[in-house]
Design an enzyme around this catalytic site. Sequence first.
Site, PDB file in Angstrom:
ATOM      1  N   ALA A  63     -28.017 -52.131 -32.111  1.00  0.00           N
ATOM      2  CA  ALA A  63     -27.723 -51.161 -32.891  1.00  0.00           C
ATOM      3  C   ALA A  63     -28.554 -50.064 -33.241  1.00  0.00           C
ATOM      4  O   ALA A  63     -29.202 -50.421 -33.770  1.00  0.00           O
ATOM      5  CB  ALA A  63     -26.653 -51.685 -34.364  1.00  0.00           C
ATOM      6  N   GLY A 102     -28.116 -55.399 -30.311  1.00  0.00           N
ATOM      7  CA  GLY A 102     -27.304 -55.058 -29.691  1.00  0.00           C
ATOM      8  C   GLY A 102     -27.231 -54.835 -28.015  1.00  0.00           C
ATOM      9  O   GLY A 102     -26.273 -55.150 -27.748  1.00  0.00           O
ATOM     10  N   GLU A 105     -26.788 -57.519 -26.130  1.00  0.00           N
ATOM     11  CA  GLU A 105     -25.744 -58.249 -26.500  1.00  0.00           C
ATOM     12  C   GLU A 105     -25.220 -56.933 -25.417  1.00  0.00           C
ATOM     13  O   GLU A 105     -23.966 -58.021 -24.561  1.00  0.00           O
ATOM     14  CB  GLU A 105     -24.976 -57.811 -27.533  1.00  0.00           C
ATOM     15  CG  GLU A 105     -25.458 -58.655 -28.989  1.00  0.00           C
ATOM     16  CD  GLU A 105     -24.932 -58.610 -30.207  1.00  0.00           C
ATOM     17  OE1 GLU A 105     -25.260 -57.560 -30.489  1.00  0.00           O
ATOM     18  OE2 GLU A 105     -24.478 -59.276 -30.744  1.00  0.00           O
ATOM     19  N   GLU A 125     -31.606 -60.034 -35.165  1.00  0.00           N
ATOM     20  CA  GLU A 125     -31.042 -59.419 -35.956  1.00  0.00           C
ATOM     21  C   GLU A 125     -31.664 -60.103 -37.512  1.00  0.00           C
ATOM     22  O   GLU A 125     -30.889 -59.145 -38.813  1.00  0.00           O
ATOM     23  CB  GLU A 125     -29.611 -59.927 -35.097  1.00  0.00           C
ATOM     24  CG  GLU A 125     -28.542 -58.135 -35.026  1.00  0.00           C
ATOM     25  CD  GLU A 125     -29.364 -58.925 -33.483  1.00  0.00           C
ATOM     26  OE1 GLU A 125     -30.166 -59.509 -33.194  1.00  0.00           O
ATOM     27  OE2 GLU A 125     -28.677 -58.213 -32.867  1.00  0.00           O
TER      28      GLU A 125
HETATM   29  C1  3H9 Z   1     -27.771 -54.959 -34.115  1.00  0.00           C
HETATM   30  O1  3H9 Z   1     -28.332 -54.472 -32.983  1.00  0.00           O
HETATM   31  C2  3H9 Z   1     -26.840 -55.473 -34.503  1.00  0.00           C
HETATM   32  C3  3H9 Z   1     -25.976 -56.087 -33.156  1.00  0.00           C
HETATM   33  O2  3H9 Z   1     -26.215 -57.214 -33.299  1.00  0.00           O
HETATM   34  C4  3H9 Z   1     -24.466 -56.396 -33.448  1.00  0.00           C
HETATM   35  C5  3H9 Z   1     -24.084 -54.254 -34.153  1.00  0.00           C
HETATM   36  C6  3H9 Z   1     -22.436 -54.741 -34.234  1.00  0.00           C
HETATM   37  N1  3H9 Z   1     -32.047 -47.815 -34.856  1.00  0.00           N
HETATM   38  O3  3H9 Z   1     -40.554 -49.541 -34.291  1.00  0.00           O
HETATM   39  P1  3H9 Z   1     -40.781 -47.683 -33.820  1.00  0.00           P
HETATM   40  C7  3H9 Z   1     -37.002 -45.685 -34.888  1.00  0.00           C
HETATM   41  S1  3H9 Z   1     -29.533 -54.886 -35.231  1.00  0.00           S
HETATM   42  C8  3H9 Z   1     -32.458 -46.937 -35.195  1.00  0.00           C
HETATM   43  O4  3H9 Z   1     -42.104 -47.208 -34.312  1.00  0.00           O
HETATM   44  P2  3H9 Z   1     -42.489 -49.238 -31.515  1.00  0.00           P
HETATM   45  C9  3H9 Z   1     -38.089 -46.262 -35.577  1.00  0.00           C
HETATM   46  O5  3H9 Z   1     -37.489 -46.142 -37.095  1.00  0.00           O
HETATM   47  C10 3H9 Z   1     -30.784 -54.063 -34.313  1.00  0.00           C
HETATM   48  N2  3H9 Z   1     -34.197 -46.293 -35.523  1.00  0.00           N
HETATM   49  O6  3H9 Z   1     -41.914 -48.231 -32.629  1.00  0.00           O
HETATM   50  C11 3H9 Z   1     -38.987 -45.404 -35.860  1.00  0.00           C
HETATM   51  O7  3H9 Z   1     -38.048 -43.834 -36.465  1.00  0.00           O
HETATM   52  P3  3H9 Z   1     -38.740 -42.995 -36.605  1.00  0.00           P
HETATM   53  C12 3H9 Z   1     -31.759 -54.775 -33.375  1.00  0.00           C
HETATM   54  C13 3H9 Z   1     -34.794 -47.355 -35.324  1.00  0.00           C
HETATM   55  O8  3H9 Z   1     -42.333 -48.817 -30.621  1.00  0.00           O
HETATM   56  C14 3H9 Z   1     -38.437 -45.057 -34.126  1.00  0.00           C
HETATM   57  O9  3H9 Z   1     -37.384 -45.939 -33.102  1.00  0.00           O
HETATM   58  N3  3H9 Z   1     -32.943 -54.030 -33.214  1.00  0.00           N
HETATM   59  C15 3H9 Z   1     -33.939 -48.525 -34.083  1.00  0.00           C
HETATM   60  O10 3H9 Z   1     -43.616 -49.728 -32.203  1.00  0.00           O
HETATM   61  C16 3H9 Z   1     -39.659 -45.582 -33.070  1.00  0.00           C
HETATM   62  O11 3H9 Z   1     -39.976 -47.158 -33.924  1.00  0.00           O
HETATM   63  C17 3H9 Z   1     -34.064 -54.128 -33.913  1.00  0.00           C
HETATM   64  O12 3H9 Z   1     -33.790 -54.703 -34.905  1.00  0.00           O
HETATM   65  C18 3H9 Z   1     -33.215 -49.034 -34.334  1.00  0.00           C
HETATM   66  N4  3H9 Z   1     -32.154 -50.345 -34.332  1.00  0.00           N
HETATM   67  O13 3H9 Z   1     -41.219 -50.393 -31.717  1.00  0.00           O
HETATM   68  C19 3H9 Z   1     -35.244 -53.661 -32.728  1.00  0.00           C
HETATM   69  N5  3H9 Z   1     -35.581 -49.276 -33.618  1.00  0.00           N
HETATM   70  O14 3H9 Z   1     -40.068 -42.406 -35.412  1.00  0.00           O
HETATM   71  C20 3H9 Z   1     -35.871 -53.059 -33.999  1.00  0.00           C
HETATM   72  C21 3H9 Z   1     -36.386 -48.378 -33.485  1.00  0.00           C
HETATM   73  O15 3H9 Z   1     -38.804 -41.710 -36.901  1.00  0.00           O
HETATM   74  N6  3H9 Z   1     -36.726 -51.488 -33.497  1.00  0.00           N
HETATM   75  N7  3H9 Z   1     -35.956 -46.978 -34.966  1.00  0.00           N
HETATM   76  O16 3H9 Z   1     -39.946 -43.343 -37.590  1.00  0.00           O
HETATM   77  C22 3H9 Z   1     -37.746 -52.405 -32.859  1.00  0.00           C
HETATM   78  O17 3H9 Z   1     -38.147 -53.259 -32.979  1.00  0.00           O
HETATM   79  C23 3H9 Z   1     -38.956 -51.127 -32.335  1.00  0.00           C
HETATM   80  O18 3H9 Z   1     -38.791 -50.148 -33.175  1.00  0.00           O
HETATM   81  C24 3H9 Z   1     -39.656 -51.400 -31.141  1.00  0.00           C
HETATM   82  C25 3H9 Z   1     -39.793 -50.508 -30.972  1.00  0.00           C
HETATM   83  C26 3H9 Z   1     -39.821 -52.848 -30.769  1.00  0.00           C
HETATM   84  C27 3H9 Z   1     -38.090 -51.210 -30.252  1.00  0.00           C
END
Ligand code: 3H9
Length: 697
Positions: A63, A102, A105, A125
Amino acid sequence: MSDLVGYETEGRVAILPIDNPPVNALGIGVREGIMAQVDRAAADDSVEAIVLIGLGRTFPAGADIREFDQPTLEPHLIAIVDHLDTIEKPIVAAIHGTALGGGLELALGCHFRVAVPSARMGTPEVNLGIFPGAAGTQRLPRVAGLDHALELIVLGKPVGAATALEYGIVDDLIEGDLRAGAVAFAEKIIADGTPRRISSEPRTGIGSPEDHAETIEKYRELANRRMRGQDSPHQAIDSVVDGMTMSYPDAVQADRKRFELCKNSDQSQALRYAFFAEREASKIPDIGKEIAPREIASTGVIGAGTMGRGIVASLADSGLPVTVVETSQEALDNGMTEIVKLYDGMVQRGRIDAAEKDERLARITGAVGFEALSNTDLVIEAAFEDLDVKKQIFGDLDKVAKPGAILATNTSYMDIDAIAAATSRPEDVIGLHYFVPANAMRLLEVVRPAKAAPDAIATGMALAKKTGKIGVLARVCHGFIANRSRLPMVREATFLVEEGASPAQVDAVLTGLGMPMGPLAVSDLSGLDVSWRMRQSLADQHDPAHRYMHLADRMCELGRFGIKAGKGWYSYEDGGRRPVPDPETEAIAIEVAKEQGTPRRDISDDEIRERCLYAAINEGAKILDEGIAARASDIDIMWLYGFAYPRWRGGIMFTADEIGLPEIDQRVREFHAEHGKLWEPSPLLTRLAKEGGAFTR
Ligand code: 3H9
């Protein structure tokens, strides 16, 4: 309609590419797009199967976390996931990069899932203080079985595609082009008439909570141990358990309420803040991405003591060749023996295998004398904390290091401008402050002396990333960000013991906040002599108006150096590491209090909490005000990764905003009046308190 999700066809297969860089987060535009394009494919007579795929680097990584602070707009992700169940045409999720939260999911709502071997998937999450809120807690146990589902959901660690295949989360791995492979997979489903697999239907019975009591208990215990004090893993387990006793729609309904509660909790706010703070830390305000780091193909470390060895291992672990230099063959041999032991320990604990150990050791070369560093791209000095020694080393290094080499010092508090001035190339000198053990701790404080070149700083930050660490930038001052902001907490802890609290009481208040160890137990672990030596070296700079840590000095004079001496603030029996309250400490505290004229009294837990925490916050505010830290969140990252401050509290500066700055400013003023100059209020704290401002928002 949103254009973030495309619509293409290849024969009988519709392909819906999601295009929302950088991580294809499932924000409102993407959700609208998926809903609309899935319906379009369902209504398209020429289409018999559908492939959902992410463009760019990944399948949706979850999400859009940035939307969590606003009311969720429809369609909700859960509505999409449930809608997919009703589509009569088979839907295939084609996964590369990271299908997280998400994103996974959404994939679970699809009827089939294929992935490239490098893909990773999971439900992280809990790390954001929530749980999979789009039916992940209901569908994953049905697809992967309870144990595997709880592993992913409660621990929040993603798994690789091969494991996902083994767990039944993906149906096939695609070597080569994912899109072509997914289309071929869809064609085969059509040709074979394979029935759709609906993950909300029980494929196999998932059993009752009683059937799985042991497994559920195992994950409750793991959650307590690994995420102490954090609610979301338990909410996640409750949600999974609901799924075992309720119908799917009822369990999803119950999840909606629980998810909203979690999302709005203080813990989730703090964890989301920490997520973005961590990413923000890598951005250097005045050094843009156009400043390229220097190339680092070879590294050197001066000194094979505890710190040096950890740094050597950190570099070798990330694939860099390292030359470790000592002043004598004997010191070098000792150091190399210890490095081998360090890797033997990793093999024994099953962290790496013997072949990996050999590979890492093969990257390490030992040498006596600086000549061996003449062709090295980056040298890190990890010698004794003595300014003259360091100046001498940098002067000597200057004579042999190649032009453009980065010359870094691992000092934890010294004046790096002065160290840089001992060379003819201050633009190449930076600080790389590691934390013990350097190969395991994720924090790297990258210190920026006044004359450092922008690309030298960019190189320090790039090295942090390359070695799997979080690099946080600090400017030069005594103790930089990390140690300078922590010292006041330790100082107050020792003063409180002098005034009548026991070490156990002080430590218990701080562990009560969620820190794994109190500051006095930490001092015993790292050795009281370390800061004693530092105080001695700075004796001539001591301001007599500042209260002095007489008690800590006395403990050292009596040989109470901590665990290594069998006694410090606590005593340690039979060479063990378990702190036992020691009446002798109280006797010493009484004696020192008498000498210093410090009245002894009962001290409340509230006073301990306020003095230890607010002293650190007040110093943090000064660090921010002076520009030593670029952002309040950088101070917080130091505390999360350097001092194990609970992530679900965000960090000391975030905590300050939660408590309210007027309250903290007021108490700091009272402590200033009572305890003197060390408590001088930070002008920034006072100003923000007056203006209704905050450090982190
Ligand atoms: C969820 O899904 C809830 C659901 O169960 C239910 C819903 C109803 N959203 O980390 P990076 C941005 S909760 C918004 O540097 P990498 C990040 O801030 C979510 N922004 O890259 C950064 O921005 P900026 C569950 C996001 O290659 C840019 O993207 N998912 C999100 O080192 C690059 O990110 C997670 O918890 C996001 N979800 O790593 C996964 N994700 O360039 C969260 C990233 O402006 N994300 N951004 O600084 C990660 O773990 C890592 O970003 C990922 C890539 C491994 C994907």
